[in-house]
Design a protein around this motif. Structure first.
Motif, PDB file in Angstrom:
ATOM      1  N   ALA A   1       1.127  -1.027  -0.395  1.00  0.00           N
ATOM      2  CA  ALA A   1       0.055   0.393  -0.139  1.00  0.00           C
ATOM      3  C   ALA A   1       1.167   1.776   0.079  1.00  0.00           C
ATOM      4  CB  ALA A   1      -1.233   0.326   0.862  1.00  0.00           C
ATOM      5  N   PRO A   2       0.704   2.450  -0.992  1.00  0.00           N
ATOM      6  CA  PRO A   2       1.114   3.640  -0.813  1.00  0.00           C
ATOM      7  C   PRO A   2       0.933   4.345   0.383  1.00  0.00           C
ATOM      8  CG  PRO A   2      -1.060   3.455  -2.318  1.00  0.00           C
ATOM      9  CD  PRO A   2      -0.399   1.877  -2.069  1.00  0.00           C
ATOM     10  N   LEU A   3       2.168   5.485   1.563  1.00  0.00           N
ATOM     11  CA  LEU A   3       1.846   6.322   2.084  1.00  0.00           C
ATOM     12  C   LEU A   3       0.835   6.526   2.284  1.00  0.00           C
ATOM     13  CD1 LEU A   3       3.082   6.286   4.649  1.00  0.00           C
ATOM     14  CD2 LEU A   3       4.379   8.657   3.421  1.00  0.00           C
ATOM     15  N   SER A   4       0.441   6.841   0.392  1.00  0.00           N
ATOM     16  CA  SER A   4      -0.916   8.256   1.215  1.00  0.00           C
ATOM     17  C   SER A   4      -2.040   7.375   0.919  1.00  0.00           C
ATOM     18  CB  SER A   4      -0.787   9.333  -0.658  1.00  0.00           C
ATOM     19  OG  SER A   4      -1.069   7.650  -1.362  1.00  0.00           O
ATOM     20  N   SER A   5      -2.250   6.331   1.114  1.00  0.00           N
ATOM     21  CA  SER A   5      -2.843   5.243   0.934  1.00  0.00           C
ATOM     22  C   SER A   5      -3.620   5.151   2.516  1.00  0.00           C
ATOM     23  CB  SER A   5      -3.695   4.304   0.549  1.00  0.00           C
ATOM     24  OG  SER A   5      -2.860   3.394   0.663  1.00  0.00           O
ATOM     25  N   LEU A   6      -2.303   5.522   3.616  1.00  0.00           N
ATOM     26  CA  LEU A   6      -2.550   5.549   4.620  1.00  0.00           C
ATOM     27  C   LEU A   6      -2.685   6.537   5.267  1.00  0.00           C
ATOM     28  CD1 LEU A   6       1.214   2.960   5.187  1.00  0.00           C
ATOM     29  CD2 LEU A   6      -1.488   2.277   5.244  1.00  0.00           C
ATOM     30  N   LYS A   7      -2.008   7.368   4.862  1.00  0.00           N
ATOM     31  CA  LYS A   7      -2.520   8.616   5.194  1.00  0.00           C
ATOM     32  C   LYS A   7      -4.172   9.214   4.909  1.00  0.00           C
ATOM     33  CE  LYS A   7       1.745  10.570   5.339  1.00  0.00           C
ATOM     34  NZ  LYS A   7       2.853  12.219   4.521  1.00  0.00           N
ATOM     35  N   SER A   8      -4.886   8.675   3.973  1.00  0.00           N
ATOM     36  CA  SER A   8      -5.928   8.999   3.356  1.00  0.00           C
ATOM     37  C   SER A   8      -6.991   8.741   4.471  1.00  0.00           C
ATOM     38  CB  SER A   8      -6.018   8.145   2.671  1.00  0.00           C
ATOM     39  OG  SER A   8      -6.422   7.188   2.294  1.00  0.00           O
ATOM     40  N   VAL A   9      -6.671   7.092   6.089  1.00  0.00           N
ATOM     41  CA  VAL A   9      -7.068   6.405   6.100  1.00  0.00           C
ATOM     42  C   VAL A   9      -7.283   7.883   7.515  1.00  0.00           C
ATOM     43  CG1 VAL A   9      -7.600   4.996   7.736  1.00  0.00           C
ATOM     44  CG2 VAL A   9      -7.322   4.061   5.727  1.00  0.00           C
ATOM     45  N   GLU A  10      -6.049   8.090   7.728  1.00  0.00           N
ATOM     46  CA  GLU A  10      -5.793   9.119   8.863  1.00  0.00           C
ATOM     47  C   GLU A  10      -6.906  10.379   8.803  1.00  0.00           C
ATOM     48  OE1 GLU A  10      -2.478  11.657  11.179  1.00  0.00           O
ATOM     49  OE2 GLU A  10      -1.560  10.604   9.536  1.00  0.00           O
ATOM     50  N   ASN A  11      -6.242  10.666   8.097  1.00  0.00           N
ATOM     51  CA  ASN A  11      -7.724  12.049   7.204  1.00  0.00           C
ATOM     52  C   ASN A  11      -8.699  11.623   7.600  1.00  0.00           C
ATOM     53  OD1 ASN A  11      -5.008  13.037   6.877  1.00  0.00           O
ATOM     54  ND2 ASN A  11      -5.330  12.937   4.613  1.00  0.00           N
ATOM     55  N   CYS A  12      -9.486  10.681   7.318  1.00  0.00           N
ATOM     56  CA  CYS A  12     -10.788  10.481   7.273  1.00  0.00           C
ATOM     57  C   CYS A  12     -11.225  10.356   8.761  1.00  0.00           C
ATOM     58  CB  CYS A  12     -10.993   8.833   7.022  1.00  0.00           C
ATOM     59  SG  CYS A  12     -13.417   8.645   6.746  1.00  0.00           S
ATOM     60  N   LEU A  13     -10.441   9.279   9.432  1.00  0.00           N
ATOM     61  CA  LEU A  13     -10.858   9.418  11.356  1.00  0.00           C
ATOM     62  C   LEU A  13     -10.081  10.670  11.609  1.00  0.00           C
ATOM     63  CD1 LEU A  13      -8.991   6.069  11.877  1.00  0.00           C
ATOM     64  CD2 LEU A  13     -11.379   5.989  11.090  1.00  0.00           C
ATOM     65  N   SER A  14     -10.163  11.818  11.065  1.00  0.00           N
ATOM     66  CA  SER A  14      -9.185  13.228  12.087  1.00  0.00           C
ATOM     67  C   SER A  14     -10.696  13.724  11.026  1.00  0.00           C
ATOM     68  CB  SER A  14      -8.042  14.018  11.127  1.00  0.00           C
ATOM     69  OG  SER A  14      -6.813  12.449  11.857  1.00  0.00           O
ATOM     70  N   SER A  15     -11.337  13.556  10.597  1.00  0.00           N
ATOM     71  CA  SER A  15     -12.271  14.255  10.030  1.00  0.00           C
ATOM     72  C   SER A  15     -13.473  14.437  10.856  1.00  0.00           C
ATOM     73  CB  SER A  15     -12.926  14.587   8.568  1.00  0.00           C
ATOM     74  OG  SER A  15     -13.431  12.939   8.486  1.00  0.00           O
ATOM     75  N   MET A  16     -13.102  13.020  11.464  1.00  0.00           N
ATOM     76  CA  MET A  16     -15.101  13.007  12.609  1.00  0.00           C
ATOM     77  C   MET A  16     -14.395  13.086  13.982  1.00  0.00           C
ATOM     78  SD  MET A  16     -16.711  11.798  10.582  1.00  0.00           S
ATOM     79  CE  MET A  16     -18.387  11.512  11.614  1.00  0.00           C
ATOM     80  N   GLY A  17     -13.061  13.870  14.248  1.00  0.00           N
ATOM     81  CA  GLY A  17     -12.840  14.357  15.452  1.00  0.00           C
ATOM     82  C   GLY A  17     -12.189  14.054  15.873  1.00  0.00           C
ATOM     83  N   ILE A  18     -11.478  12.084  15.584  1.00  0.00           N
ATOM     84  CA  ILE A  18     -10.358  10.986  16.546  1.00  0.00           C
ATOM     85  C   ILE A  18      -9.168  11.663  16.621  1.00  0.00           C
ATOM     86  CG2 ILE A  18      -9.584   9.185  16.101  1.00  0.00           C
ATOM     87  CD1 ILE A  18     -12.556   8.621  14.901  1.00  0.00           C
ATOM     88  N   GLU A  19      -8.537  11.889  17.785  1.00  0.00           N
ATOM     89  CA  GLU A  19      -6.637  12.153  17.753  1.00  0.00           C
ATOM     90  C   GLU A  19      -6.046  11.007  17.363  1.00  0.00           C
ATOM     91  OE1 GLU A  19      -9.149  12.749  20.082  1.00  0.00           O
ATOM     92  OE2 GLU A  19      -9.611  13.165  21.299  1.00  0.00           O
TER      93      GLU A  19
END
Length: 311
Positions: free
Chosen positions: A85-103
């Motif tokens: 998996a590319p690093l960009s896809s991992l970061k997209s998961v982080e961005n998704c969860l962060s958008s819901m307020g998850i620290e």
């Protein structure tokens, strides 16, 4: 006429050249003395080291996981797809969860528990769960974060196969209105209706409770639906009926009995009462702190002494 020459890498050059330096200052490219021809040399370089680049990219992903406090070995073992998996896809998961307020701190714990999330697609896997929580379960936006942190397993559940059928079952059971599912009880949504929820309801009815009594008990204490029959219900019921000589009526009034530790609280407090010859209701025995419980014992002993003096 055009002549194309391939220049070999240095290590493949012959050790001896057939051209003399005085005749040709650049022995790698032989010269032909045909004045009416044009000479063109094409230099083919060795391919870049793709293996080295891949290794660097992989190391970058490992460092990313370590920064999140995710165990890389565990992640690779449970989710082999992480390797490619590319690093960009991992970061997209982080961005998704962060958008819901998850620290970020909570994010690392969630990803370490469920490494399969590292290669999930936010749009097909994660956002549908958030949409379900917001619109079907009607969890307020600011409470979605609490639901996920309390029960990260929600993120790996299928909306159609798991979450929606369970919500429908809980609605029919009475989890509506003021009893509706909230951020504290969304953990129930990950339970299988046939494999988990129904067996627990049936077990309680087999003890002698009616369906309506069981329904009221679980609405009053939703945690009842999360307890194991083998490890919780059965040993506590056995102790309650045999050792405490309890009555089912008490459990109807105080179903929270099952949420207390059998070895840590129920047995030691009951035995202290038996030793002193006292008896308390389940709430009086279990809901108070250790200090308050011992104060009750002292008060009951003083009362007994006072009664003896008066006699």
């Amino acid at each position: 006429m055009t002549i194309r020459l391939q220049i070999l890498p240095p290590q493949t050059l012959p050790l001896h050249s057939s051209f003399k330096p005085s005749q040709n200052p650049n022995p790698k490219i032989p010269l032909h003395h045909h004045h009416h021809h044009h000479l063109t040399a094409t230099i083919i370089s060795p391919p870049p080291s793709t293996a080295t680049d891949a290794g660097l990219r992989f190391r970058e992903k490992l460092l990313y996981l370590q920064a999140l406090n995710v165990n890389p070995s565990k992640a690779l073992h449970k989710n082999p797809n992480f390797r490619s998996a590319p690093l960009s896809s991992l970061k997209s998961v982080e961005n998704c969860l962060s958008s819901m307020g998850i620290e970020r701190s909570a994010l690392g714990r969630i990803l370490d528990m469920y490494p399969q999330l590292l290669t999930s697609d936010p749009y097909s896997d994660l956002y549908p769960v958030f949409d379900f929580l917001l619109n079907d379960a009607q969890i307020p936006f600011h409470d979605v974060r609490k639901s996920i942190i309390r029960c990260p397993r929600l993120l790996i559940c299928s909306v159609e196969a798991q979450l929606r059928p369970t919500l429908r079952f809980l609605d029919n059971l009475g989890f509506v209105g003021s009893q509706a599912i909230n951020c504290q009880t969304t953990v129930l949504l990950v339970s299988s209706v046939e494999g988990t929820l129904m067996p627990k309801l049936n077990y309680l009815m087999e003890l002698g409770f009616s369906y309506e009594e069981v329904r009221r008990m679980v609405l009053r204490s939703p945690g009842l639906l999360t307890f194991s029959i083998a490890n919780n219900y059965r040993p506590k019921m056995e102790y309650f009926l045999k050792e405490m000589d309890g009555d089912l009526v008490e459990l109807k009034r105080f179903p929270q009995y099952f949420s207390f530790s059998l070895e840590g609280k129920i047995k030691p407090r009951h035995r202290m009462l038996v030793e002193k010859g006292f008896r308390l209701s389940l709430p009086e025995m279990l809901k108070v702190s250790d200090g308050e419980f011992h104060a009750q014992l002292i008060e009951m002993r003083m009362r007994v002494l006072d009664e003896r003096v008066l006699r």
